[in-house]
Write a protein that holds these residues in place. Structure first.
Motif, PDB file in Angstrom:
ATOM      1  N   UNK A   1      46.721  28.341-126.108  1.00 47.80           N
ATOM      2  CA  UNK A   1      48.147  28.729-125.831  1.00 47.80           C
ATOM      3  C   UNK A   1      48.019  29.902-125.260  1.00 47.80           C
ATOM      4  N   UNK A   2      49.073  30.275-124.411  1.00 45.12           N
ATOM      5  CA  UNK A   2      49.178  31.399-123.755  1.00 45.12           C
ATOM      6  C   UNK A   2      50.567  32.203-124.384  1.00 45.12           C
TER       7      UNK A   2
ATOM      8  N   UNK B   1      57.009  35.010-127.601  1.00 43.01           N
ATOM      9  CA  UNK B   1      57.026  33.745-126.625  1.00 43.01           C
ATOM     10  C   UNK B   1      55.661  33.200-126.421  1.00 43.01           C
ATOM     11  N   UNK B   2      55.769  32.082-126.896  1.00 41.59           N
ATOM     12  CA  UNK B   2      54.338  30.975-126.674  1.00 41.59           C
ATOM     13  C   UNK B   2      54.567  29.940-125.777  1.00 41.59           C
TER      14      UNK B   2
ATOM     15  N   UNK C   1      49.515  22.225-123.834  1.00 40.66           N
ATOM     16  CA  UNK C   1      49.242  21.102-122.724  1.00 40.66           C
ATOM     17  C   UNK C   1      49.984  20.959-121.746  1.00 40.66           C
ATOM     18  N   UNK C   2      51.237  21.901-121.993  1.00 40.79           N
ATOM     19  CA  UNK C   2      52.223  21.847-120.812  1.00 40.79           C
ATOM     20  C   UNK C   2      52.859  22.969-120.769  1.00 40.79           C
ATOM     21  N   UNK C   3      52.050  23.962-119.997  1.00 44.50           N
ATOM     22  CA  UNK C   3      52.550  25.357-119.761  1.00 44.50           C
ATOM     23  C   UNK C   3      53.969  25.841-119.453  1.00 44.50           C
ATOM     24  N   UNK C   4      54.648  24.809-118.723  1.00 43.54           N
ATOM     25  CA  UNK C   4      55.942  24.842-118.139  1.00 43.54           C
ATOM     26  C   UNK C   4      56.943  25.102-119.407  1.00 43.54           C
ATOM     27  N   UNK C   5      56.517  24.614-120.550  1.00 41.85           N
ATOM     28  CA  UNK C   5      57.279  24.550-121.845  1.00 41.85           C
ATOM     29  C   UNK C   5      57.067  25.708-122.577  1.00 41.85           C
ATOM     30  N   UNK C   6      57.930  26.272-123.136  1.00 38.54           N
ATOM     31  CA  UNK C   6      57.738  27.598-124.072  1.00 38.54           C
ATOM     32  C   UNK C   6      58.690  27.656-125.205  1.00 38.54           C
ATOM     33  N   UNK C   7      58.181  28.453-126.032  1.00 34.12           N
ATOM     34  CA  UNK C   7      59.134  28.803-127.192  1.00 34.12           C
ATOM     35  C   UNK C   7      59.321  30.318-127.597  1.00 34.12           C
ATOM     36  N   UNK C   8      60.573  30.597-127.766  1.00 36.37           N
ATOM     37  CA  UNK C   8      60.906  32.089-127.676  1.00 36.37           C
ATOM     38  C   UNK C   8      61.648  32.261-128.966  1.00 36.37           C
ATOM     39  N   UNK C   9      61.143  33.016-130.013  1.00 41.39           N
ATOM     40  CA  UNK C   9      61.682  33.367-131.184  1.00 41.39           C
ATOM     41  C   UNK C   9      61.345  34.641-131.811  1.00 41.39           C
ATOM     42  N   UNK C  10      62.070  34.962-133.060  1.00 39.75           N
ATOM     43  CA  UNK C  10      61.811  36.233-133.613  1.00 39.75           C
ATOM     44  C   UNK C  10      60.902  35.847-134.881  1.00 39.75           C
ATOM     45  N   UNK C  11      60.858  34.504-135.173  1.00 44.07           N
ATOM     46  CA  UNK C  11      60.109  34.211-136.395  1.00 44.07           C
ATOM     47  C   UNK C  11      58.434  34.402-136.252  1.00 44.07           C
ATOM     48  N   UNK C  12      58.252  35.124-137.336  1.00 45.84           N
ATOM     49  CA  UNK C  12      56.681  35.360-137.380  1.00 45.84           C
ATOM     50  C   UNK C  12      55.709  34.317-137.546  1.00 45.84           C
TER      51      UNK C  12
ATOM     52  N   UNK D   1      59.030  26.138-136.013  1.00 46.66           N
ATOM     53  CA  UNK D   1      59.412  25.040-135.068  1.00 46.66           C
ATOM     54  C   UNK D   1      59.147  25.618-133.607  1.00 46.66           C
ATOM     55  N   UNK D   2      58.216  25.296-132.834  1.00 47.43           N
ATOM     56  CA  UNK D   2      58.135  25.664-131.533  1.00 47.43           C
ATOM     57  C   UNK D   2      57.866  24.554-130.559  1.00 47.43           C
ATOM     58  N   UNK D   3      56.840  24.813-129.455  1.00 45.14           N
ATOM     59  CA  UNK D   3      56.324  23.795-128.514  1.00 45.14           C
ATOM     60  C   UNK D   3      55.892  22.443-129.242  1.00 45.14           C
TER      61      UNK D   3
END
Length: 651
Positions: free
Chosen positions: A385-386, A466-467, A471-482, A537-539
């Motif tokens: 993951x990036x 932001x991660x 498998x699909x780098x076009x999708x990302x998740x942006x959260x404050x959740x540690x 809950x993320x990508x």
């Protein structure tokens, strides 16, 4: 026992014991001579640095130990014990051939309570190991007694240190004491049991103090816990006191060190007896009792500035108390890959032990990792993951300033500096996979420490993680959740370990062992991830089906890997009982397993000179000596060989 409660002369007093003293003995030359005689000069070269490190540690125990800090003394003894266990098979042979092919090795150890009495044992390594375990227990008792128990952090460290001291004497009592029946009285089964009870009682008493100060629990639960603790403390102190009171030789021996010990134990036992009787009514019926208690909750999450460092430290403890422990000792991953392990296996099976008090860099191995596996197509199943770059230092530090004070922020800024640095390092693609693995493990530990303070809502600019989907780098998740951050780190740890396994040279015995251990590590990280994603809950790659798919691939790989590398005459020669390096590795495994079972509290690692984050005068500071060595990138061939494979697979 009298019902009258004596006035405690010093209720805050705790007992600790001195270390045993020893005479100098040279280990290097006789052991080197024996290896050369029984095996060969080539075998001497393979283990020479182990013998040198063993000899250096023992020399330091005689000449330098008085000038070292308590954590440094502990580090010295731990390193020496590991080296001692590695060479133990040599002593077995030497004992059988004393006077013929080997020079005699005589260990002299003096009684810790009365140095006028001593024991001299010829070729008895069990006496040496027992004495070192005794001294480790003594050092931990001194560490505990030196802690500032007026603070939450000090009580926590003292409690854990006394528990470890008790554990060492339990091992001495149950495992090693029977081999030292003719040694000094302090190494007898009687004293091992007595010291185990004493330090267990003191650890329990400090834990009781933590519970009394726990304003996080309900009043009823708190009273129930305290009542049980008073009863437990009374039983431990009573047993310790009765042992000394009824044995005149033991009582005289203890009084030769400190005549107030017996009185102190009597007062403690009587005090807790009276308190336990008064609080017995607070014990809840069995159907109303909570299912489990956690010692990491004895300091409330409130605005008490004094509790901040304690909260951070028990964050690392909670990380180590996961529901699924890593029971398998993955020996070869650390001995070959880890940049921070003081023992290394390098080319041609050579064992290297860096001096116990020297910082990195350590030698790396370029022979085991060669991407020779025919299973490299599996790399596509383990992408990494990036993440977007993120400055963690400023927003987290500002949170401590706003919620507590500038002084509190200064107390923890060493941890925050290391946290921010590790996050930047883990994203570097030019690091080899082993270095990235080490970095991620340390970053995950730091995340666990700061987790209790999230979500950070008081900061004007709270961190946003932001991660991208692996498998699909076009999708990302942006959260404050540690927990998104922790889950992503665990994901990459599992994927990295799987990639390391796929990059091993499976035609060699060490390469095969390393790959198996790396796969075991990968399985462990994915198990932890399965628990962590319940809070995040993320990508899609962090969903339960994807994690199960990757975990199944790891299991499948274990069956797919060729097994020919552990059969045949070549491997039999390497793994046979006559091979000196295999015997050393077997001893290391036993020592590491024993120490892991005794020294569990990770918070005490923060006292070590080789910890990336250290506790110094109640502050959390970054240890600058643990800079990742740049030379490792030049020496490690894994990074170059896997980069091309990863590019091909991901494209």
């Amino acid at each position: 026992m009298s019902n009258d409660v004596p006035e405690l002369v010093n209720p805050e007093r705790v007992l600790s014991i001195p270390v045993k003293k020893t005479d100098a003995v040279g280990l290097y030359l006789p052991l080197r001579k024996f290896v050369a005689t029984k095996y060969s000069e080539n075998d001497v070269d393979k283990v020479d640095s182990i013998l040198e490190s063993l000899n250096k540690c023992r020399t330091d125990m005689v000449e330098r130990i008085g000038n070292l800090s308590l954590p440094k003394k502990r580090d010295c003894l731990v390193h020496y014990f590991k080296c001692l266990c590695m060479v133990e098979p040599l002593f077995t042979f030497i004992s059988c051939n004393a006077g013929a092919n080997a020079d005699p090795i005589i260990f002299v150890w003096y009684d810790a309570f009365n140095t006028d009495r001593f024991s001299s044992q010829r070729n008895n390594i069990q006496l040496e190991k027992a004495a070192v375990l005794f001294n480790l227990g003594a050092i931990y008792s001194q560490i505990a007694a030196s802690c500032d128990r007026t603070t939450a952090l000090g009580r926590h460290l003292a409690m854990e240190a006394f528990k470890v001291a008790a554990n060492f004497f339990l091992k001495l009592w149950k495992v090693f004491g029977k081999d030292c029946s003719t040694a000094t009285l302090d190494l007898s089964l009687f004293f091992a049991e007595f010291l185990h009870l004493l330090f267990s009682a003191q650890a329990s008493e400090i834990e009781l103090q933590q519970q009394i100060n726990n304003n996080h629990a309900s009043y009823t639960l708190q009273q129930h816990q305290c009542a049980l603790k008073f009863i437990s403390d009374f039983k431990l102190y009573r047993r310790a006191y009765e042992m000394i009171r009824t044995d005149s030789a033991a009582r005289k021996h203890v009084c030769s060190l400190d005549q107030t010990w017996v009185t102190h134990l009597y007062q403690k036992a009587t005090f807790f007896h009276a308190e336990a009787r008064q609080r017995k009514s607070f014990i809840l019926p069995k159907n109303e009792q909570p299912q489990q208690f956690s010692s990491v909750q004895y300091c409330a999450l409130d605005h008490d500035e004094e509790c901040v460092t304690e909260i951070l430290v028990r964050g690392i403890c909670s990380a180590a108390r996961k529901k699924i422990p890593n029971n398998k000792l993955t020996l070869y991953v650390d001995l070959i890959l880890s940049e921070y392990n003081i023992f290394k296996i390098i080319e041609d099976g050579k064992l290297v032990a860096n001096p116990w008090d020297m910082p990195p860099p350590y030698p790396t191995n370029s022979a085991i990792l060669s991407s020779s596996s025919s299973l490299s197509h599996y790399l596509a199943f383990f992408p990494l993951k990036k993440s977007e770059p993120l400055d963690l230092y400023e927003p987290v530090r500002n949170h401590f300033v706003h919620r507590y004070s500038e002084s509190v922020a200064k107390r923890v800024e060493g941890l925050l500096e290391m946290l921010d640095k590790l996050r930047k390092e883990m994203q570097r693609d030019d690091h080899s996979l082993p270095i990235r693995r080490d970095c991620l493990i340390r970053y995950f530990t730091c995340l666990c420490m700061i987790e209790p303070f999230f979500p950070i809502n008081t900061s004007s600019n709270p961190p946003i993680f932001v991660w991208y989907d692996a498998f699909n780098p076009q999708e990302h998740s942006s959260q404050h959740n540690i927990h998104l951050e922790k889950a992503s780190v665990l994901f990459n740890l599992g994927a990295l370990c799987a990639r390391i396994a796929l990059s091993c040279n499976l035609t060699t015995i060490q390469g095969h062992r390393l790959s198996m251990d790396a796969l075991s590590d990968a399985s462990y990280w994915f198990i932890l991830l399965s628990f962590e994603i319940k809070k995040a809950c993320g990508t899609i790659d962090l969903s339960q089906p994807f994690i199960e798919m990757m975990a199944n691939q790891v299991v499948h790989l274990k069956y797919e890997f060729p097994h020919r590398s552990i059969t045949g005459s070549h491997v039999s020669a390497e793994t046979g009982t006559s091979d000196v390096t295999e015997q050393f590795l077997s001893g290391y495994r036993k020592a590491h397993s024993l120490l892991q079972g005794v020294c569990q509290p990770p918070c005490l690692d923060l006292l070590s000179e080789v910890s990336p984050v250290k506790i110094n005068n109640g502050n959390l500071v970054a240890n600058a000596t643990l800079e990742p060595p740049n030379l490792a990138l030049q020496n490690m061939s894994l990074q170059e060989t896997t980069s091309s494979n990863i590019t091909v697979e991901e494209n």
